[in-house]
Design an enzyme around this catalytic site. Structure first.
Site, PDB file in Angstrom:
ATOM      1  N   GLY A 111       0.786  -1.169  -0.067  1.00 44.26           N
ATOM      2  CA  GLY A 111       0.125   0.060   0.107  1.00 44.26           C
ATOM      3  C   GLY A 111       0.701   1.274   0.024  1.00 44.26           C
ATOM      4  N   SER A 135       3.460  -5.632  -5.856  1.00 40.82           N
ATOM      5  CA  SER A 135       2.956  -6.545  -6.694  1.00 40.82           C
ATOM      6  C   SER A 135       4.148  -7.083  -7.985  1.00 40.82           C
ATOM      7  CB  SER A 135       1.756  -6.091  -7.422  1.00 40.82           C
ATOM      8  OG  SER A 135       1.938  -4.883  -8.226  1.00 40.82           O
ATOM      9  N   ASP A 173       6.426  -0.699 -13.548  1.00 43.41           N
ATOM     10  CA  ASP A 173       6.765  -1.340 -12.381  1.00 43.41           C
ATOM     11  C   ASP A 173       7.546  -2.696 -13.005  1.00 43.41           C
ATOM     12  OD1 ASP A 173       5.353   0.453 -11.350  1.00 43.41           O
ATOM     13  OD2 ASP A 173       3.756  -0.704 -10.654  1.00 43.41           O
TER      14      ASP A 173
END
Length: 391
Positions: free
Chosen positions: A103, A109, A153
């Site tokens: 978060g 992820s 990412d």
């Protein structure tokens, strides 16, 4: 088949270039010291078993039942990777251990999906290149989990280099390491996790993406990356009369100016002018706050406090609606800047932030399956507020 394969993939901080990835634009992330280790080993025939050091119970999925929407929660990410490989799978056990804070906008992820992709590729001897593994990890998030990530990412997690930020062209997927010599300049990159809960992040993220696509359609370009800074005023004049034109104008202005800021930062870093990137970081935050409207009071307060404490530049990093702020500060001012952030949060009744110093780390790499190399920790924790909330 070998007994097991273990790979570690890092989270990332985006130095600058927010929401430009899905607009075919430019981004400048760096891999960080937080990471996820994945170990993939043979398992019972016909069964996929997912185990996390951060979860109390394993998740088991029949190989034949591996399909989007068939796995929920954290296990959907490693399951999605195996699905995205597109090969016949034997029974496998996937064990993960991560210290990337959840978060916080540090891409826990991508660390998870990239580490699993690399370990599975290794164990199954698929021979996929790092770039192909980037595509696998992104497909897992987009096509299996349903997360609309733009690919930055995964590029940072797989291809990051120690000592460099990664200049990524998200249209061609060309990448170039750019030296980020913090120590040589007497500087530090301070990360401040606001600990602010993400507010409607998924729906708001999708709304921003839709607005960008709508603006590009009105302008007759394939993506907002095709609008130059010189042509911005003309483009905004075309958008203004549209339904929701005021929103389209702001969203497009952020993307076009943010792309320009990324290339300006790269030019300054190439010239060895690392201190001079500070105002561009701060301008990026103002654009995210005013034009893209993705900041929240917690991160705005932290940015202002860090600048008042002498930071050369500060901005929110990540998708927005919570998460982390980064600040470029002098080495000898790290503690004072961290205190200023904590004091400002307390004065506004916000959650206490967690701060640490980071620097560019290596991307995904093989590690000892025996567990001799633990997940990496930041080199400096400026307030020692406890272990990160990792998943």
């Amino acid at each position: 088949m070998r007994e097991s394969a273990s790979w570690l993939a890092p989270g990332r901080v985006n130095l600058i270039g927010e929401h430009t990835d899905y607009n075919d634009g430019f981004v400048l992330p760096l891999a960080i010291e937080f990471g996820c280790r994945a170990t993939v080993s043979p398992g019972p025939d016909g069964l996929l078993r997912f185990v996390s050091a951060q979860e109390s119970e394993p998740v088991e999925v029949p190989v034949e039942g591996l399909a989007p929407d068939g796995v929920q929660g954290w296990a959907a990410y490693p399951a999605g990777v195996l699905w995205a490989l597109g090969v016949d799978l034997p029974g496998l056990t996937v064990t993960v251990d991560s210290d990337v804070p959840l978060g916080a906008g540090l891409s826990s992820s991508a660390a998870l999906t990239c580490s699993v992709a690399a370990a599975a590729n290794d164990l199954l001897e698929l021979g996929l290149s790092p770039r192909e593994l980037v595509a696998v990890a992104r497909k897992a998030e987009n096509g299996f989990v349903g997360a609309p990530t733009g690919g930055m990412d995964q590029l940072a997690s797989m291809l990051g280099e120690a000592g460099s930020v990664l200049f990524c062209d998200m249209r061609s997927l060309d990448v170039r390491p750019v030296r980020f010599a913090l120590d040589d300049a007497g500087l530090a990159l301070l990360v401040v996790d606001s600990n602010a809960p993400h507010r409607h992040a998924d729906g708001e993220y999708a709304a921003r993406r839709k607005a960008c696509e709508q603006a590009a359609s009105v302008l007759g370009v394939s993506a907002l990356r095709d609008v130059t800074l010189d042509g911005l005023d003309e483009a905004l004049a075309k958008l203004a009369p549209e339904p929701d034109g005021d929103v389209l104008v702001k969203r497009a202005r952020h993307i076009v100016t943010e792309n320009a800021r990324v290339t300006d930062v790269v030019a300054r870093l190439d010239a060895g002018q690392i201190r001079e990137i500070g105002p561009l970081l701060t301008a990026s935050h103002a654009s995210m706050r005013e034009d893209f409207e993705i900041t929240v009071p917690e991160v705005d307060v932290l940015v202002e406090a860090l600048l008042a404490a002498g930071a050369h530049g500060a901005r929110m990093t990540g998708g927005g609606f919570g998460g982390c702020v980064i600040a470029l500060v002098d080495n000898d001012a790290v503690a004072a800047a961290a205190r200023a952030a904590a004091d400002a949060a307390a004065a506004h009744g916000f959650a206490a932030p967690r701060t640490f110093v980071t620097a560019p780390a290596a991307g995904a790499h093989a590690v000892d399956p025996s567990g001799a190399e633990p997940p990496r920790q930041p080199p400096v924790d400026t307030n020692a507020s406890g272990a990160p909330d990792a998943g």
